[in-house]
Design an enzyme around this catalytic site. Structure first.
Site, PDB file in Angstrom:
ATOM      1  N   TRP A 101      59.940  -4.135 -10.978  1.00 38.77           N
ATOM      2  CA  TRP A 101      59.432  -2.863 -10.488  1.00 38.77           C
ATOM      3  C   TRP A 101      59.899  -2.493  -9.088  1.00 38.77           C
ATOM      4  CZ3 TRP A 101      54.816   0.497 -11.273  1.00 38.77           C
ATOM      5  CH2 TRP A 101      54.614   0.753 -12.640  1.00 38.77           C
ATOM      6  N   TYR A 109      65.695  -7.281 -13.599  1.00 37.00           N
ATOM      7  CA  TYR A 109      64.553  -6.492 -14.076  1.00 37.00           C
ATOM      8  C   TYR A 109      63.358  -6.612 -13.126  1.00 37.00           C
ATOM      9  CZ  TYR A 109      60.889  -4.481 -16.803  1.00 37.00           C
ATOM     10  OH  TYR A 109      59.844  -3.669 -17.202  1.00 37.00           O
TER      11      TYR A 109
HETATM   12  N1  LIG Z   1      52.310 -12.120 -20.723  1.00 39.95           N
HETATM   13  C1  LIG Z   1      52.713 -10.916 -20.327  1.00 39.95           C
HETATM   14  N2  LIG Z   1      53.772 -10.805 -19.500  1.00 39.95           N
HETATM   15  C2  LIG Z   1      54.177  -9.581 -19.090  1.00 39.95           C
HETATM   16  C3  LIG Z   1      53.512  -8.411 -19.512  1.00 39.95           C
HETATM   17  C4  LIG Z   1      52.403  -8.553 -20.396  1.00 39.95           C
HETATM   18  O1  LIG Z   1      51.780  -7.559 -20.839  1.00 39.95           O
HETATM   19  N3  LIG Z   1      52.023  -9.806 -20.767  1.00 39.95           N
HETATM   20  N4  LIG Z   1      53.931  -7.179 -19.078  1.00 39.95           N
HETATM   21  C5  LIG Z   1      55.341  -7.064 -18.739  1.00 39.95           C
HETATM   22  C6  LIG Z   1      55.623  -5.793 -18.074  1.00 39.95           C
HETATM   23  S1  LIG Z   1      55.184  -4.390 -18.950  1.00 39.95           S
HETATM   24  C7  LIG Z   1      56.283  -5.700 -16.895  1.00 39.95           C
HETATM   25  S2  LIG Z   1      56.759  -4.154 -16.341  1.00 39.95           S
HETATM   26  C8  LIG Z   1      56.669  -6.896 -16.125  1.00 39.95           C
HETATM   27  C9  LIG Z   1      56.559  -6.711 -14.607  1.00 39.95           C
HETATM   28  O2  LIG Z   1      57.239  -7.715 -13.943  1.00 39.95           O
HETATM   29  P1  LIG Z   1      57.885  -7.497 -12.493  1.00 39.95           P
HETATM   30  O3  LIG Z   1      58.326  -6.086 -12.314  1.00 39.95           O
HETATM   31  O4  LIG Z   1      58.913  -8.547 -12.288  1.00 39.95           O
HETATM   32  O5  LIG Z   1      56.631  -7.760 -11.573  1.00 39.95           O
HETATM   33  P2  LIG Z   1      56.374  -7.405 -10.037  1.00 39.95           P
HETATM   34  O6  LIG Z   1      55.348  -8.380  -9.571  1.00 39.95           O
HETATM   35  O7  LIG Z   1      56.047  -5.962  -9.878  1.00 39.95           O
HETATM   36  O8  LIG Z   1      57.767  -7.746  -9.366  1.00 39.95           O
HETATM   37  C10 LIG Z   1      58.452  -6.911  -8.478  1.00 39.95           C
HETATM   38  C11 LIG Z   1      58.915  -7.751  -7.293  1.00 39.95           C
HETATM   39  O9  LIG Z   1      59.708  -6.942  -6.436  1.00 39.95           O
HETATM   40  C12 LIG Z   1      59.373  -7.240  -5.080  1.00 39.95           C
HETATM   41  N5  LIG Z   1      59.734  -6.086  -4.236  1.00 39.95           N
HETATM   42  C13 LIG Z   1      58.969  -5.015  -3.907  1.00 39.95           C
HETATM   43  N6  LIG Z   1      59.666  -4.177  -3.121  1.00 39.95           N
HETATM   44  C14 LIG Z   1      60.888  -4.723  -2.954  1.00 39.95           C
HETATM   45  C15 LIG Z   1      62.064  -4.304  -2.242  1.00 39.95           C
HETATM   46  O10 LIG Z   1      62.131  -3.246  -1.652  1.00 39.95           O
HETATM   47  N7  LIG Z   1      63.146  -5.143  -2.290  1.00 39.95           N
HETATM   48  C16 LIG Z   1      63.129  -6.320  -2.979  1.00 39.95           C
HETATM   49  N8  LIG Z   1      64.240  -7.067  -2.966  1.00 39.95           N
HETATM   50  N9  LIG Z   1      62.030  -6.730  -3.658  1.00 39.95           N
HETATM   51  C17 LIG Z   1      60.943  -5.934  -3.647  1.00 39.95           C
HETATM   52  C18 LIG Z   1      57.879  -7.497  -5.133  1.00 39.95           C
HETATM   53  O11 LIG Z   1      57.442  -8.210  -3.999  1.00 39.95           O
HETATM   54  C19 LIG Z   1      57.747  -8.263  -6.462  1.00 39.95           C
HETATM   55  O12 LIG Z   1      57.824  -9.646  -6.271  1.00 39.95           O
HETATM   56  O13 LIG Z   1      55.840  -8.001 -16.537  1.00 39.95           O
HETATM   57  C20 LIG Z   1      55.923  -8.238 -17.941  1.00 39.95           C
HETATM   58  N10 LIG Z   1      55.250  -9.484 -18.261  1.00 39.95           N
HETATM   59  N1  LIG Z   2      46.329  -1.773 -12.496  1.00 45.34           N
HETATM   60  C1  LIG Z   2      47.523  -1.901 -13.095  1.00 45.34           C
HETATM   61  N2  LIG Z   2      47.946  -0.930 -13.932  1.00 45.34           N
HETATM   62  C2  LIG Z   2      49.159  -1.049 -14.556  1.00 45.34           C
HETATM   63  C3  LIG Z   2      50.012  -2.162 -14.328  1.00 45.34           C
HETATM   64  C4  LIG Z   2      49.526  -3.182 -13.448  1.00 45.34           C
HETATM   65  O1  LIG Z   2      50.202  -4.204 -13.205  1.00 45.34           O
HETATM   66  N3  LIG Z   2      48.281  -3.010 -12.865  1.00 45.34           N
HETATM   67  N4  LIG Z   2      51.236  -2.241 -14.957  1.00 45.34           N
HETATM   68  C5  LIG Z   2      51.814  -1.017 -15.492  1.00 45.34           C
HETATM   69  C6  LIG Z   2      52.877  -1.318 -16.475  1.00 45.34           C
HETATM   70  S1  LIG Z   2      54.350  -1.966 -15.936  1.00 45.34           S
HETATM   71  C7  LIG Z   2      52.762  -1.068 -17.785  1.00 45.34           C
HETATM   72  S2  LIG Z   2      54.080  -1.324 -18.848  1.00 45.34           S
HETATM   73  C8  LIG Z   2      51.508  -0.538 -18.351  1.00 45.34           C
HETATM   74  C9  LIG Z   2      51.132  -1.297 -19.624  1.00 45.34           C
HETATM   75  O2  LIG Z   2      50.182  -0.603 -20.333  1.00 45.34           O
HETATM   76  P1  LIG Z   2      49.552  -1.269 -21.642  1.00 45.34           P
HETATM   77  O3  LIG Z   2      50.553  -2.128 -22.264  1.00 45.34           O
HETATM   78  O4  LIG Z   2      48.972  -0.202 -22.468  1.00 45.34           O
HETATM   79  O5  LIG Z   2      48.373  -2.118 -20.972  1.00 45.34           O
HETATM   80  P2  LIG Z   2      47.783  -3.583 -21.125  1.00 45.34           P
HETATM   81  O6  LIG Z   2      46.835  -3.696 -19.982  1.00 45.34           O
HETATM   82  O7  LIG Z   2      48.868  -4.598 -21.251  1.00 45.34           O
HETATM   83  O8  LIG Z   2      46.987  -3.563 -22.506  1.00 45.34           O
HETATM   84  C10 LIG Z   2      45.966  -2.622 -22.749  1.00 45.34           C
HETATM   85  C11 LIG Z   2      45.001  -3.127 -23.786  1.00 45.34           C
HETATM   86  O9  LIG Z   2      45.613  -3.231 -25.066  1.00 45.34           O
HETATM   87  C12 LIG Z   2      44.734  -4.007 -25.876  1.00 45.34           C
HETATM   88  N5  LIG Z   2      45.518  -4.674 -26.915  1.00 45.34           N
HETATM   89  C13 LIG Z   2      46.434  -5.661 -26.747  1.00 45.34           C
HETATM   90  N6  LIG Z   2      46.946  -6.040 -27.940  1.00 45.34           N
HETATM   91  C14 LIG Z   2      46.337  -5.271 -28.881  1.00 45.34           C
HETATM   92  C15 LIG Z   2      46.448  -5.159 -30.321  1.00 45.34           C
HETATM   93  O10 LIG Z   2      47.213  -5.865 -30.981  1.00 45.34           O
HETATM   94  N7  LIG Z   2      45.676  -4.205 -30.931  1.00 45.34           N
HETATM   95  C16 LIG Z   2      44.820  -3.395 -30.243  1.00 45.34           C
HETATM   96  N8  LIG Z   2      44.159  -2.470 -30.918  1.00 45.34           N
HETATM   97  N9  LIG Z   2      44.682  -3.495 -28.907  1.00 45.34           N
HETATM   98  C17 LIG Z   2      45.431  -4.404 -28.234  1.00 45.34           C
HETATM   99  C18 LIG Z   2      44.093  -5.031 -24.938  1.00 45.34           C
HETATM  100  O11 LIG Z   2      42.682  -5.048 -25.145  1.00 45.34           O
HETATM  101  C19 LIG Z   2      44.491  -4.539 -23.558  1.00 45.34           C
HETATM  102  O12 LIG Z   2      43.427  -4.545 -22.624  1.00 45.34           O
HETATM  103  O13 LIG Z   2      50.449  -0.684 -17.424  1.00 45.34           O
HETATM  104  C20 LIG Z   2      50.777  -0.125 -16.151  1.00 45.34           C
HETATM  105  N10 LIG Z   2      49.542  -0.045 -15.399  1.00 45.34           N
HETATM  106 MO   LIG Z   3      55.698  -2.531 -17.634  1.00 40.06          MO
END
Ligand SMILES: Nc1nc2c(c(=O)[nH]1)N[C@H]1C(S)=C(S)[C@@H](COP(=O)(O)OP(=O)(O)OC[C@H]3O[C@@H](n4cnc5c(=O)[nH]c(N)nc54)[C@H](O)[C@@H]3O)O[C@H]1N2
Ligand SMILES: Nc1nc2c(c(=O)[nH]1)N[C@H]1C(S)=C(S)[C@@H](COP(=O)(O)OP(=O)(O)OC[C@H]3O[C@@H](n4cnc5c(=O)[nH]c(N)nc54)[C@H](O)[C@@H]3O)O[C@H]1N2
Ligand SMILES: [Mo]
Length: 742
Positions: free
Chosen positions: A109, A107
């Site tokens: 990005w 898993y």
């Molecule tokens: N506590 C908490 N944890 C969360 C979340 C949260 O809201 N709260 N959000 C979750 C969500 S929504 C997501 S999507 C995940 C994201 O978690 P990840 O998708 O695991 O995070 P990234 O740091 O984007 O990791 C992608 C990795 O791929 C590597 N990469 C980039 N290009 C390439 C390539 O071409 N080849 C290879 N082999 N590697 C490459 C990058 O250097 C990076 O280390 O985190 C989750 N974790």
């Molecule tokens: N700059 C930047 N943008 C991103 C990403 C990134 O790594 N960097 N990651 C991308 C990815 S993989 C994803 S999945 C999306 C995630 O998109 P989201 O999940 O929507 O984004 P978050 O930033 O995790 O949370 C947004 C807000 O939700 C509010 N929130 C959290 N829990 C609760 C709750 O129980 N109730 C209410 N009412 N509000 C709450 C918090 O105040 C928080 O700031 O973002 C994407 N966009």
């Molecule tokens: Mo995500």
């Protein structure tokens, strides 16, 4: 002077300046609206000290020792030696334990670019070798992904379809955003995007008369200039708020009986629950306000906002990344169904407007294909249960109506993800990570995950290879040139897997005799076919390679979610058992899960303010503003100290914490350091930290040093139905660390 080449990353399109073969400057493509700081970080990021320049193997692994992963030194080796070890180890584990013992869900990005998408490549490669244990679902909207098909027949409402901003600007009187509309999230799009125009789209809707109400504990989730009304409830109380508004709709006679009769299934049973006929509790506004920790006047005002006019209800993806997160989305759909505007322009519901760039954009999806997958005979496990699976081979869990038996994982292969960033309860995960015999990682940078591998293979970034890029939420396609030669000895994932597949005798199945250019041409041929069917003109391969950036005309009509179903619920029946929006699901009832009620319902989470003991606060972990998860961290991290933790003024005062103080957050699962930022826009009782710090545990046993909040979060699923991450459900304590300031 010739034009500067244009390329693409998840945080936007950019112009690149290359001098003497070296990348010297990057700037957002003109008119794209991409963030200049994130884009400008590329030269430093590309040549960072943290790049992996050659293959490495853990010396003690070579001696046959499983212990020592993440501690014993990794030594540089040549490609030939590294690939021989990987091939031999894959063959050994496959032979002795079978394909299910190879975990390759991987898993993450990865990077932008459809062909070189690492996760697609690794899955195709491992399938070509005979199979592997894959991961099903994602961390982003994992709970929605599993429950929405039961309610709406598919998960398109959270993944690809949302009513367009053009429709909102024209028709919506009031937009209520649960979870806010956090503007920093618009910096990124999965797959990269040519247009970052949500800030404009939102202001345009405001200028046309749309009123915005944001329901979020953090005022920072409101875009500038919106002048939005903010209601700040306790985190995780949103379901109760929605149910109480739904009851109010019924009690006040505002509910639309025709819509319920023609377009929904099971409304009577849901309404009986709202009335308190099944549990003795009427879901009044006072009931909702009590759970939400709000004065009832706040919910009365919120009700008055949605009782009239065209109303769009939305929820951020964060809301379902929580215990019982499934219920929040179901309750929002039920509330929208009662208001009867689903499928009307600017009305009803849509998810994720504040979650990612491009949600609600007018774009054509799916023009550029990825490398196709290959059949895999092994059943997958739910994505966020992987650490649990490593620790409990053979155990059975419930999952969306069936049973999953955890495989006995012996080998872990990861390319394109960073589980030591993304997974919850990292101390537990460290234990899980020690279980397999071998861990192989492809990475461009020395992330915490790469440092915890036995074999590390250096991957190129998208700037060091050719690709075709494009997001499903964007009206453009990019031909991404190879801007510079690979850093060190890095190779593309495709070239690594091609070499391995040849060694293992499955080269023909994996690469089909094609090289990078051969595949890009094949994929573009598919794009041309799709474009022709859609009546769009795309240039040929040579022309596109020359111009880099190919704008694609948007669809003529703005998207309105479920408009066809509204117009004709028979002809455009949904894929649910009843063909309608299910407000009661017999399929979910038949699962018989105690934690998954058959209609939207309030179930108090285990970890939230309602269950807090004296001194405990609710920790929310949102996305980092100027990073993509843990990517960009070496350049964009904020100073030398640990990551910031926002705290409300009263909570800080009660603990003697001042702005800028070093603090320690802790609970029974772990502890980390952070830098206190006092924020008067945050609801008292809530702490807010962004994810994205590179996990740095203290060998002396002190708190984790970089400020990675996942040492505090729980590795507990949302419910038996979705088994998704509940990262937002965590209670913690916080205290000052010896008055040190960063
Ligand atoms: N506590 C908490 N944890 C969360 C979340 C949260 O809201 N709260 N959000 C979750 C969500 S929504 C997501 S999507 C995940 C994201 O978690 P990840 O998708 O695991 O995070 P990234 O740091 O984007 O990791 C992608 C990795 O791929 C590597 N990469 C980039 N290009 C390439 C390539 O071409 N080849 C290879 N082999 N590697 C490459 C990058 O250097 C990076 O280390 O985190 C989750 N974790
Ligand atoms: N700059 C930047 N943008 C991103 C990403 C990134 O790594 N960097 N990651 C991308 C990815 S993989 C994803 S999945 C999306 C995630 O998109 P989201 O999940 O929507 O984004 P978050 O930033 O995790 O949370 C947004 C807000 O939700 C509010 N929130 C959290 N829990 C609760 C709750 O129980 N109730 C209410 N009412 N509000 C709450 C918090 O105040 C928080 O700031 O973002 C994407 N966009
Ligand atoms: Mo995500």
């Amino acid at each position: 002077m010739s034009r500067r080449p244009i390329s693409l990353c998840h945080w936007g399109p950019f112009e690149a300046e290359v001098s003497d073969g070296r990348l010297v400057r990057t700037a957002p493509m003109e008119g794209s609206g991409a963030d200049p700081d994130m884009i400008g970080a590329w030269p430093e990021l590309l040549y960072s000290e943290t790049r992996i320049r050659e293959p490495h193997i853990r010396a003690s692994w070579l001696e046959g020792k499983k212990a020592g992963r993440g501690r014993d030194p990794l030594v540089p080796v040549g490609w030939d030696e590294a690939l021989s070890h990987v091939a031999a180890e894959l063959a050994r584990v496959h032979r002795d334990f079978g394909p299910a013992s190879i975990f390759g869900g991987s898993y993450g990005w990865s990077s932008a670019g459809r062909f070189h998408h690492a996760r697609t490549q690794i899955r195709r490669f491992l399938a070509a070798t005979g199979g592997f244990t894959d991961q099903l679902g994602n961390y982003s909207w994992g709970a929605a992904q599993m429950i929405l098909p039961h309610i709406l027949g598919s998960h398109a409402a959270v993944s690809s379809a949302a009513t367009s901003w053009a429709s909102i600007a024209e028709h919506t009187d009031t937009l209520v955003a649960f979870g806010g509309l956090k503007p920093a999230n618009w910096n990124v799009t999965s797959g990269g995007a040519g247009s970052h125009h949500l800030p404009e789209a939102v202001l345009n809707a405001k200028a046309r008369g749309t009123r915005f109400v944001l329901v979020t504990p953090h005022a920072g989730d409101a875009p500038d200039g919106l002048d939005a009304e903010v209601i700040a409830p306790r985190p995780h109380s949103d379901t109760a708020i929605m149910l109480s508004l739904a009851r109010q709709a019924v009690a006040s006679g505002r509910a639309d009986p025709d819509f319920l009769a023609r377009h929904t299934h099971g409304a009577d049973r849901f309404l009986a629950y709202l009335a308190g006929e099944t549990d003795g509790q009427e879901k009044t506004l006072a009931w909702g306000a009590e759970i939400a920790g709000l004065p009832v006047e706040d919910l009365e005002r919120l009700w008055s906002r949605i009782a009239e006019g065209r109303v769009m209800l939305t929820a951020s993806w964060s809301l379902q990344r929580a215990e019982n997160g499934e219920q929040t989305y179901w309750a929002l759909i039920a509330l929208a169904a009662l208001l009867g505007q689903i499928g009307l322009p600017g009305g009803g519901f849509s998810f994720g407007y504040g979650s990612m760039n491009g949600v609600g954009a007018d774009a054509r999806s799916g023009l550029v294909p990825t490398m196709p997958g290959l059949p895999n005979p092994v059943p997958p496990i739910p994505t966020a249960r992987f650490a649990d699976a490593f620790l409990n081979p053979g155990r059975s869990i419930d999952f969306n109506g069936h049973t999953v038996v955890y495989p006995d994982i012996r080998l872990v292969y990861w390319a394109g993800g960073n589980p030591f960033h993304h997974h919850q309860d990292l101390c537990r995960m460290e234990k899980a990570w020690a279980v397999p015999e071998t861990v192989i990682v492809h990475e461009p940078w020395w992330t915490p995950t790469a440092r915890r591998a036995d074999i590390v293979l250096p991957a190129t970034t998208s700037l060091e290879r050719r690709d075709i890029g494009g997001s499903s939420r964007d009206p453009s396609v990019f031909f991404m040139p190879k801007l510079v030669e690979p850093v060190g000895e890095a190779r593309s994932d495709f070239s690594i897997f091609s070499g391995l597949a040849d060694r293992l005798g499955c080269g023909a199945a994996y690469h089909e005799g094609l090289d990078e250019e051969g595949w890009l041409r094949r994929l573009w041929d598919v794009s041309l076919e799709r474009a022709e069917k859609a009546g769009i003109d795309l240039p040929d391969f040579e022309t596109a390679s020359e111009i880099n950036y190919v704008p694609v005309s948007p669809p003529a009509e703005p998207e309105v979610l479920l408009s066809a179903f509204r117009a004709d619920p028979e002809a455009a029946a949904l894929g649910t058992p009843s063909g309608r929006i299910e407000l009661y699901s017999e399929a979910i009832a038949a699962m018989g899960y105690a934690d998954s009620p058959p209609h939207p319902a309030w179930r108090p989470p285990l970890e939230w303010a309602g269950a807090a003991e004296e001194g405990e606060l609710h920790l929310l972990t949102n996305q980092p503003a100027k990073q993509l998860h843990a990517q960009l961290y070496p350049v964009m991290k904020d100073g030398d100290g640990p990551a910031a933790c926002r705290i409300a003024p009263g909570d800080a005062r009660a603990r003697g914490i001042e702005d800028g103080d070093l603090v320690r957050l802790h609970n029974g699962r772990g502890a980390c350091r952070a830098r206190a930022v006092i924020d008067d826009g945050l609801r008292p009782g809530v702490l807010l930290m962004s994810t994205g710090a590179w996990y740095d545990p203290d060998p002396e046993g002190g708190p984790e040093r970089a400020g990675n909040p996942n040492v505090l979060t729980a590795d507990r699923p949302t419910s038996s139905l979705a088994q998704a991450t509940a990262a937002q459900s965590a209670l913690v304590r916080i205290e000052g660390l010896d008055r040190e300031r960063t």
